[in-house]
Each structure stands twice: as C-alpha cells, then as structure tokens.
Design a protein around this motif. Structure first.
Motif, PDB file in Angstrom:
ATOM      1  N   GLU A  66      75.671-118.918  13.376  1.00  0.00           N
ATOM      2  CA  GLU A  66      75.582-120.317  12.962  1.00  0.00           C
ATOM      3  C   GLU A  66      76.360-121.224  13.913  1.00  0.00           C
ATOM      4  OE1 GLU A  66      75.906-122.856   8.795  1.00  0.00           O
ATOM      5  OE2 GLU A  66      76.984-120.952   9.000  1.00  0.00           O
ATOM      6  N   GLN A  67      77.553-120.777  14.308  1.00  0.00           N
ATOM      7  CA  GLN A  67      78.372-121.566  15.234  1.00  0.00           C
ATOM      8  C   GLN A  67      77.692-121.700  16.595  1.00  0.00           C
ATOM      9  OE1 GLN A  67      82.054-119.364  15.145  1.00  0.00           O
ATOM     10  NE2 GLN A  67      82.430-119.882  13.000  1.00  0.00           N
ATOM     11  N   ALA A  68      77.074-120.601  17.052  1.00  0.00           N
ATOM     12  CA  ALA A  68      76.379-120.641  18.340  1.00  0.00           C
ATOM     13  C   ALA A  68      75.184-121.591  18.283  1.00  0.00           C
ATOM     14  CB  ALA A  68      75.932-119.243  18.740  1.00  0.00           C
ATOM     15  N   GLU A  69      74.443-121.517  17.190  1.00  0.00           N
ATOM     16  CA  GLU A  69      73.258-122.364  17.042  1.00  0.00           C
ATOM     17  C   GLU A  69      73.634-123.846  16.986  1.00  0.00           C
ATOM     18  OE1 GLU A  69      69.132-122.999  16.734  1.00  0.00           O
ATOM     19  OE2 GLU A  69      70.299-121.214  17.275  1.00  0.00           O
ATOM     20  N   ALA A  70      74.774-124.141  16.399  1.00  0.00           N
ATOM     21  CA  ALA A  70      75.207-125.531  16.242  1.00  0.00           C
ATOM     22  C   ALA A  70      75.431-126.225  17.576  1.00  0.00           C
ATOM     23  CB  ALA A  70      76.477-125.584  15.398  1.00  0.00           C
ATOM     24  N   VAL A  71      75.748-125.447  18.602  1.00  0.00           N
ATOM     25  CA  VAL A  71      75.988-126.039  19.928  1.00  0.00           C
ATOM     26  C   VAL A  71      74.900-125.640  20.926  1.00  0.00           C
ATOM     27  CG1 VAL A  71      78.471-126.304  19.613  1.00  0.00           C
ATOM     28  CG2 VAL A  71      77.580-124.135  20.491  1.00  0.00           C
ATOM     29  N   GLY A  72      73.759-125.166  20.400  1.00  0.00           N
ATOM     30  CA  GLY A  72      72.612-124.883  21.254  1.00  0.00           C
ATOM     31  C   GLY A  72      72.727-123.641  22.113  1.00  0.00           C
ATOM     32  N   ARG A  73      73.485-122.677  21.661  1.00  0.00           N
ATOM     33  CA  ARG A  73      73.655-121.438  22.420  1.00  0.00           C
ATOM     34  C   ARG A  73      72.660-120.369  21.940  1.00  0.00           C
ATOM     35  NH1 ARG A  73      79.791-119.711  22.562  1.00  0.00           N
ATOM     36  NH2 ARG A  73      79.321-119.056  24.699  1.00  0.00           N
ATOM     37  N   THR A  74      72.332-119.437  22.818  1.00  0.00           N
ATOM     38  CA  THR A  74      71.403-118.352  22.512  1.00  0.00           C
ATOM     39  C   THR A  74      72.185-117.098  22.150  1.00  0.00           C
ATOM     40  OG1 THR A  74      69.712-119.208  24.009  1.00  0.00           O
ATOM     41  CG2 THR A  74      69.576-116.867  23.437  1.00  0.00           C
ATOM     42  N   THR A  75      71.820-116.482  21.015  1.00  0.00           N
ATOM     43  CA  THR A  75      72.501-115.284  20.532  1.00  0.00           C
ATOM     44  C   THR A  75      71.572-114.083  20.577  1.00  0.00           C
ATOM     45  OG1 THR A  75      73.882-116.580  19.014  1.00  0.00           O
ATOM     46  CG2 THR A  75      73.686-114.221  18.563  1.00  0.00           C
ATOM     47  N   VAL A  76      72.086-112.956  21.053  1.00  0.00           N
ATOM     48  CA  VAL A  76      71.382-111.679  20.953  1.00  0.00           C
ATOM     49  C   VAL A  76      72.127-110.803  19.965  1.00  0.00           C
ATOM     50  CG1 VAL A  76      70.863-109.499  22.129  1.00  0.00           C
ATOM     51  CG2 VAL A  76      70.291-111.663  23.228  1.00  0.00           C
ATOM     52  N   ARG A  77      71.406-110.368  18.939  1.00  0.00           N
ATOM     53  CA  ARG A  77      71.962-109.402  17.982  1.00  0.00           C
ATOM     54  C   ARG A  77      71.434-108.040  18.383  1.00  0.00           C
ATOM     55  NH1 ARG A  77      74.954-106.361  15.376  1.00  0.00           N
ATOM     56  NH2 ARG A  77      75.096-106.408  13.103  1.00  0.00           N
ATOM     57  N   LEU A  78      72.297-107.222  18.978  1.00  0.00           N
ATOM     58  CA  LEU A  78      71.886-105.965  19.605  1.00  0.00           C
ATOM     59  C   LEU A  78      72.108-104.796  18.652  1.00  0.00           C
ATOM     60  CD1 LEU A  78      70.844-104.811  22.338  1.00  0.00           C
ATOM     61  CD2 LEU A  78      73.246-104.493  22.986  1.00  0.00           C
ATOM     62  N   HIS A  79      70.994-104.207  18.223  1.00  0.00           N
ATOM     63  CA  HIS A  79      71.036-103.073  17.302  1.00  0.00           C
ATOM     64  C   HIS A  79      70.629-101.790  18.023  1.00  0.00           C
ATOM     65  CE1 HIS A  79      71.723-104.762  13.251  1.00  0.00           C
ATOM     66  NE2 HIS A  79      71.177-105.865  13.753  1.00  0.00           N
ATOM     67  N   THR A  80      71.086-100.663  17.491  1.00  0.00           N
ATOM     68  CA  THR A  80      70.720 -99.383  18.074  1.00  0.00           C
ATOM     69  C   THR A  80      69.259 -99.042  17.796  1.00  0.00           C
ATOM     70  OG1 THR A  80      71.310 -97.023  18.156  1.00  0.00           O
ATOM     71  CG2 THR A  80      71.409 -98.087  16.021  1.00  0.00           C
ATOM     72  N   GLY A  81      68.652 -98.263  18.684  1.00  0.00           N
ATOM     73  CA  GLY A  81      67.284 -97.790  18.480  1.00  0.00           C
ATOM     74  C   GLY A  81      66.314 -98.933  18.321  1.00  0.00           C
ATOM     75  N   ASP A  82      65.502 -98.869  17.272  1.00  0.00           N
ATOM     76  CA  ASP A  82      64.661 -99.988  16.883  1.00  0.00           C
ATOM     77  C   ASP A  82      65.267-100.578  15.619  1.00  0.00           C
ATOM     78  OD1 ASP A  82      61.409-100.967  17.189  1.00  0.00           O
ATOM     79  OD2 ASP A  82      62.505-101.431  15.354  1.00  0.00           O
ATOM     80  N   PRO A  83      65.474-101.890  15.581  1.00  0.00           N
ATOM     81  CA  PRO A  83      66.157-102.498  14.435  1.00  0.00           C
ATOM     82  C   PRO A  83      65.451-102.298  13.108  1.00  0.00           C
ATOM     83  CG  PRO A  83      66.047-104.044  16.275  1.00  0.00           C
ATOM     84  CD  PRO A  83      65.185-102.870  16.636  1.00  0.00           C
ATOM     85  N   CYS A  84      64.154-101.978  13.113  1.00  0.00           N
ATOM     86  CA  CYS A  84      63.429-101.868  11.842  1.00  0.00           C
ATOM     87  C   CYS A  84      63.744-100.575  11.110  1.00  0.00           C
ATOM     88  CB  CYS A  84      61.922-102.004  12.066  1.00  0.00           C
ATOM     89  SG  CYS A  84      61.124-100.564  12.799  1.00  0.00           S
TER      90      CYS A  84
END
Length: 252
Positions: A66-84
């Motif tokens: 949320e904080q990153a989005e508020a200032v227009g930053r791009t976030t990668v949420r990196l999960h192991t394997g396939d996130p599904c």
C-alpha cells in the motif's frame, strides 16, 4: 502496481523471462525468504527496497504494498514455485481488491515439476496413471476431511505430497490406509529440487519414514508416490506409426 511472481523451484535460471524482467524493474520486492533462492535478488536494482516476508504478517506485507502504491512504485511479490500452489496469494489479492490496488500474476515452475525432472520421471504414463494429485498431510493447518491423505491415496494415481516431509511416519501410515498403494509401491523424496544441494532418495511407501531418517530429510522436500516411478507402461499413441492424427496418416 503489484506483480505476484513465481520464482520457480529453486535454480535461479528457472524463473520465467517475464518474472526476471519484473525483478529488474521493481522498486520494491517482497520475497518468501524461507523458500525463495536469494540468488534471484541479484536481479534487483541497487536501489530496490527488499523485504523478507518470512518475518512478516499478512497485514505487514499488505502495508508495504500500500505504501509503495501510494507513491507510484512497482512491487514484486516473489513466491516460491508457482504461486497458485500453497502460495497463500488469494488472501493478498483480496486485500488488494479492497484497497483498489491493481495487480497481476506471473506463473512459475512448480517444485513438483522440478522434482519430477530431478528423478527423470513422467507423472502421466499410459497404462499406469493419467492423473496427478497434489496434496498435503494435515498438520497445524488442517485439510478438508474429504481431502485427507488417506482419501487421496485411495485413487492410486501419481501423487506429489507437499509440506509433509517432517511427518513421514504419518505420511506413510495414511498412504497405506488408502488401500491403493502397498508397502512396495515406488516412492521418492526430493529435497530442494533444482537447488545446488538437491538430493533425491528412491524408496517405497513402506520405507518412506526410514528413508527420511537415514538421509536426514525432514523439511523442504516433496514426497512423490506412485507406479509412474518404476513400472512397465504403454508407449504413447501420439507417436505410434499405426495411429492417425490430425497431422499424420497412419502407416499401412
């Protein structure tokens, strides 16, 4: 924008091209530190803000996004394997929906694929098994009663058991209770598939617990079960010269 990215099973070069490019572009990376190979973080820019989610709660993860989005930053949420697969991403996506934060999902190579590759195995062999069951043993996190390991084992299909290598005695017991597997049904333990320290141990359902103890495997491993590991099979009809397909006439 938030990008959920599958890191792959371990080897840094098994992340997708799209996932790697997003890591290079990210302003913020939140990675599953207990499972994701830290070598992947070398793709990040020098000024990228990096968080290890192994030490965070869901609320803390969402707050960073949320904080990153508020200032227009791009976030990668990196999960192991396939996130599904056991990625706990639905709860994150629902939270982002409530906040009106856009996101997408980049698939990755699941560890059950990496484990099969380590064993040079194919889950779906004609005449042996045409189904793969991905499941886990109930532990601190329960599973639906109808999906107990014993119930899943009753099908006799190829099986990849996640998150259960610390309870191999119970895994062995439940697999045998299912009735379709026997003590002699082929099984294997694959520790950290595709990582440099990868270890594979072939055994049987009846010797799973013993194999884990003898080889010191009690976490970060998949249990593979089924006759696909060692059984006669039928060759594929797709390449049979007597079999007509859309692209090839059968030979006479």
């Amino acid at each position: 924008m938030v990008h959920f990215v599958g890191a792959g099973p371990g080897a840094p070069d098994l992340i997708t091209l799209r996932g790697a490019e997003l890591l290079k572009q990210a302003d913020v990376i939140i990675y599953a530190g207990s499972l994701v190979n830290p070598a992947l973080l070398e793709l990040a820019r020098g000024d990228c803000e990096i968080h290890n989610s192994a030490k965070m709660t869901l609320e803390q993860v969402i707050a960073v996004m949320e904080q990153a989005e508020a200032v227009g930053r791009t976030t990668v949420r990196l999960h192991t394997g396939d996130p599904c697969v056991y990625g706990a991403i639905r709860e994150q996506m629902d939270a982002l929906d409530e906040l009106g934060i856009p996101y997408d999902d980049v698939p990755g190579v699941s560890s059950f694929c990496g484990a099969a590759a380590a064993l040079r195995a194919e889950y779906t062999l004609p005449g042996v098994s045409q189904s793969v069951i991905i499941t886990r043993l109930a532990g601190r996190t329960p599973v639906p009663e109808a999906e107990s390991l014993m119930s899943m084992a009753s099908h006799g299909a190829s099986m990849a058991v996640f998150l259960s290598s610390g309870m191999l005695d119970r895994v062995q017991e439940e697999l045998l209770k299912g009735g379709a597997y026997t003590e002699d049904t082929p099984a294997a333990l694959v520790y950290k598939a595709t990582w440099p320290e990868e270890k594979t141990v072939r055994c049987t359902v009846g010797t799973l617990a013993q194999a884990g103890e003898e080889h010191g495997i009690s976490k970060t491993a998949l249990v593979l079960v089924g006759n696909f590991l060692d059984s006669p099979y039928e060759k594929s009809k797709l390449y049979d010269p007597s079999f007509t397909t859309e692209f090839r006439e059968a030979s006479r």
